[in-house]
Motif scaffolding. Structure first.
Motif, PDB file in Angstrom:
ATOM      1  N   THR A 155     -41.489  30.260  40.681  1.00 10.74           N
ATOM      2  CA  THR A 155     -40.101  30.565  40.311  1.00 10.74           C
ATOM      3  C   THR A 155     -39.120  29.684  41.080  1.00 10.74           C
ATOM      4  O   THR A 155     -38.163  29.151  40.504  1.00 10.74           O
ATOM      5  CB  THR A 155     -39.789  32.049  40.598  1.00 10.74           C
ATOM      6  OG1 THR A 155     -40.734  32.873  39.914  1.00 10.74           O
ATOM      7  CG2 THR A 155     -38.399  32.410  40.110  1.00 10.74           C
ATOM      8  N   ILE A 156     -39.363  29.518  42.375  1.00  8.95           N
ATOM      9  CA  ILE A 156     -38.504  28.638  43.174  1.00  8.95           C
ATOM     10  C   ILE A 156     -38.697  27.185  42.750  1.00  8.95           C
ATOM     11  O   ILE A 156     -37.742  26.422  42.603  1.00  8.95           O
ATOM     12  CB  ILE A 156     -38.801  28.806  44.671  1.00  8.95           C
ATOM     13  CG1 ILE A 156     -38.521  30.243  45.121  1.00  8.95           C
ATOM     14  CG2 ILE A 156     -37.973  27.824  45.506  1.00  8.95           C
ATOM     15  CD1 ILE A 156     -38.970  30.544  46.533  1.00  8.95           C
ATOM     16  N   GLY A 157     -39.955  26.816  42.518  1.00  7.85           N
ATOM     17  CA  GLY A 157     -40.282  25.436  42.175  1.00  7.85           C
ATOM     18  C   GLY A 157     -39.658  24.975  40.877  1.00  7.85           C
ATOM     19  O   GLY A 157     -39.173  23.844  40.782  1.00  7.85           O
ATOM     20  N   ILE A 214     -44.797  25.294  45.827  1.00  7.25           N
ATOM     21  CA  ILE A 214     -45.943  26.072  45.331  1.00  7.25           C
ATOM     22  C   ILE A 214     -47.053  26.116  46.376  1.00  7.25           C
ATOM     23  O   ILE A 214     -47.647  27.175  46.633  1.00  7.25           O
ATOM     24  CB  ILE A 214     -46.450  25.467  44.007  1.00  7.25           C
ATOM     25  CG1 ILE A 214     -45.428  25.698  42.899  1.00  7.25           C
ATOM     26  CG2 ILE A 214     -47.803  26.076  43.612  1.00  7.25           C
ATOM     27  CD1 ILE A 214     -45.745  24.989  41.597  1.00  7.25           C
ATOM     28  N   VAL A 215     -47.337  24.971  46.995  1.00  8.14           N
ATOM     29  CA  VAL A 215     -48.407  24.918  47.995  1.00  8.14           C
ATOM     30  C   VAL A 215     -48.078  25.807  49.196  1.00  8.14           C
ATOM     31  O   VAL A 215     -48.918  26.608  49.642  1.00  8.14           O
ATOM     32  CB  VAL A 215     -48.641  23.465  48.460  1.00  8.14           C
ATOM     33  CG1 VAL A 215     -49.599  23.432  49.657  1.00  8.14           C
ATOM     34  CG2 VAL A 215     -49.207  22.634  47.323  1.00  8.14           C
ATOM     35  N   ILE A 216     -46.867  25.702  49.721  1.00 10.01           N
ATOM     36  CA  ILE A 216     -46.498  26.468  50.915  1.00 10.01           C
ATOM     37  C   ILE A 216     -46.542  27.963  50.633  1.00 10.01           C
ATOM     38  O   ILE A 216     -47.041  28.756  51.453  1.00 10.01           O
ATOM     39  CB  ILE A 216     -45.097  26.041  51.406  1.00 10.01           C
ATOM     40  CG1 ILE A 216     -45.158  24.651  52.049  1.00 10.01           C
ATOM     41  CG2 ILE A 216     -44.542  27.045  52.396  1.00 10.01           C
ATOM     42  CD1 ILE A 216     -46.020  24.581  53.294  1.00 10.01           C
ATOM     43  N   ASN A 217     -46.012  28.398  49.479  1.00 10.02           N
ATOM     44  CA  ASN A 217     -46.008  29.829  49.159  1.00 10.02           C
ATOM     45  C   ASN A 217     -47.420  30.360  48.938  1.00 10.02           C
ATOM     46  O   ASN A 217     -47.768  31.444  49.429  1.00 10.02           O
ATOM     47  CB  ASN A 217     -45.155  30.079  47.920  1.00 10.02           C
ATOM     48  CG  ASN A 217     -43.689  30.221  48.224  1.00 10.02           C
ATOM     49  OD1 ASN A 217     -43.189  31.292  48.532  1.00 10.02           O
ATOM     50  ND2 ASN A 217     -42.979  29.106  48.169  1.00 10.02           N
ATOM     51  N   THR A 218     -48.244  29.610  48.224  1.00  4.87           N
ATOM     52  CA  THR A 218     -49.620  30.048  47.984  1.00  4.87           C
ATOM     53  C   THR A 218     -50.419  30.051  49.280  1.00  4.87           C
ATOM     54  O   THR A 218     -51.210  30.973  49.534  1.00  4.87           O
ATOM     55  CB  THR A 218     -50.292  29.130  46.953  1.00  4.87           C
ATOM     56  OG1 THR A 218     -49.487  29.065  45.780  1.00  4.87           O
ATOM     57  CG2 THR A 218     -51.668  29.653  46.576  1.00  4.87           C
ATOM     58  N   PHE A 219     -50.218  29.048  50.091  1.00  3.50           N
ATOM     59  CA  PHE A 219     -50.889  28.951  51.387  1.00  3.50           C
ATOM     60  C   PHE A 219     -50.532  30.147  52.269  1.00  3.50           C
ATOM     61  O   PHE A 219     -51.401  30.777  52.887  1.00  3.50           O
ATOM     62  CB  PHE A 219     -50.475  27.644  52.054  1.00  3.50           C
ATOM     63  CG  PHE A 219     -51.049  27.437  53.429  1.00  3.50           C
ATOM     64  CD1 PHE A 219     -52.407  27.242  53.620  1.00  3.50           C
ATOM     65  CD2 PHE A 219     -50.221  27.428  54.545  1.00  3.50           C
ATOM     66  CE1 PHE A 219     -52.928  27.054  54.889  1.00  3.50           C
ATOM     67  CE2 PHE A 219     -50.727  27.233  55.815  1.00  3.50           C
ATOM     68  CZ  PHE A 219     -52.091  27.045  55.991  1.00  3.50           C
ATOM     69  N   GLY A 220     -49.250  30.493  52.292  1.00  2.00           N
ATOM     70  CA  GLY A 220     -48.822  31.653  53.072  1.00  2.00           C
ATOM     71  C   GLY A 220     -49.395  32.955  52.537  1.00  2.00           C
ATOM     72  O   GLY A 220     -49.765  33.848  53.309  1.00  2.00           O
ATOM     73  N   SER A 244     -47.607  35.406  45.508  1.00  2.00           N
ATOM     74  CA  SER A 244     -47.064  34.239  46.204  1.00  2.00           C
ATOM     75  C   SER A 244     -46.976  33.039  45.270  1.00  2.00           C
ATOM     76  O   SER A 244     -46.034  32.245  45.359  1.00  2.00           O
ATOM     77  CB  SER A 244     -47.939  33.889  47.413  1.00  2.00           C
ATOM     78  OG  SER A 244     -47.967  34.951  48.335  1.00  2.00           O
ATOM     79  N   VAL A 245     -47.950  32.911  44.376  1.00  2.72           N
ATOM     80  CA  VAL A 245     -47.915  31.825  43.394  1.00  2.72           C
ATOM     81  C   VAL A 245     -46.711  31.991  42.475  1.00  2.72           C
ATOM     82  O   VAL A 245     -46.004  31.015  42.163  1.00  2.72           O
ATOM     83  CB  VAL A 245     -49.217  31.785  42.566  1.00  2.72           C
ATOM     84  CG1 VAL A 245     -49.099  30.767  41.433  1.00  2.72           C
ATOM     85  CG2 VAL A 245     -50.406  31.451  43.447  1.00  2.72           C
TER      86      VAL A 245
END
Length: 276
Positions: A199-201, A152-158, A193-194
């Motif tokens: 969804t992946i998380g 979640i952090v990596i996707n939101t950060f991106g 992105s969240v």
């Protein structure tokens, strides 16, 4: 007229996808059934697939176990652990990602620590979690939290870093405050992105919760259920291979339902994406 045509074509496309999915799943089950009976049908055992339980036997066991309350308590136990860890990861991961993306000082202090911890697999934390958390429930929920948190952090950060700076500059030139730019530009731009990260998380949380339940032994919830991972492991020890497949299928169903719900909710918050 054009809008109705698009709707009809979309509906037709959806029906075709459902039909294709039904056919592919049916053919796969048929392949497994024939493979598991290969020794009887062809006189030789098909490698790997020949040792699997027959799908027809799995269906019979599934039809029996759905009336067993212990099976559903296992569902409840694992779902509770997954949702608990996932929601905490979402509540902590999104603000952390936004702080990392929007504040250079904050990123300089905390991003190196985050990147150092991120490659450690969630299952590597199981022994430490069992030692440091007061109950196995909290330990397993912590493992599921880790499974979703970093994704979640990596996707939101991106997503935050991909915002076009011209939008922010235009808003600033028109007199928008930092709060307005955050509410009207940054946050909406990060929502897709969240949703992807969530969804992946949620899928990763189902992977790690099962393994954590197997490794830790999983304390029983209400004395009646220990989770789907424990269900699989206990039946492996007992040699009930049909029930192992039942547990695996149950996890697949649970993960699919969770991912579908998240995509559905995310679709309401990113309705503009559907029109692209």
């Amino acid at each position: 007229m054009a809008g109705s045509t698009i709707f009809l074509s979309s509906d037709k496309w959806r029906k075709k996808n459902i039909l294709r999915a039904a056919i592919s799943i049916s053919l796969f089950i048929l392949f497994l059934e024939i493979s598991s009976r290969s020794n009887l049908l062809f006189g030789f055992k098909m490698p790997f697939f020949g040792d699997l339980p027959k799908p027809s036997d799995v269906v019979k066991v599934f039809a029996q176990v759905i009336f067993d309350s212990r099976y559903w308590y296992s569902w409840i136990a694992s779902t509770w652990r997954v949702l608990g860890g996932f929601l905490i990861a979402l509540l902590l991961g999104v603000p952390l990602a936004l702080c990392l993306a929007l504040n250079k000082t904050f990123k300089g202090i905390f991003f190196p620590i985050f990147e150092f911890i991120r490659p450690i697999p969630p299952l590597a934390w199981v022994p430490a979690a069992i030692i440091f958390w007061p109950t196995q429930e909290l330990a397993i929920m912590f493992i599921t939290f880790l499974g979703a948190f970093f994704t979640i952090v990596i996707n939101t950060f991106g997503g935050a870093l991909s915002i076009d700076l011209r939008f922010l500059q235009a808003a600033r030139s028109l007199g928008a405050s930092k709060l307005d730019m955050f509410r009207r530009i940054v946050l909406p731009a990060c929502i897709p992105s969240v949703v992807v990260g969530a969804t992946i998380g949620i899928g990763i949380t189902w992977e790690v919760v099962v393994a954590a339940e197997m490794i830790s032994g999983a304390s029983k919830v209400g004395g009646k259920g220990a989770g789907l991972g424990h269900l699989i492991w206990s039946n492996y020890i007992g040699g009930n291979y049909e029930m192992i497949v039942v547990g695996m299928v149950s996890i697949g169903i649970a993960g699919y339902i969770c991912s579908t719900v998240i995509r559905y909710i995310g679709g309401h918050f990113t309705s503009w994406e559907a029109s692209k």
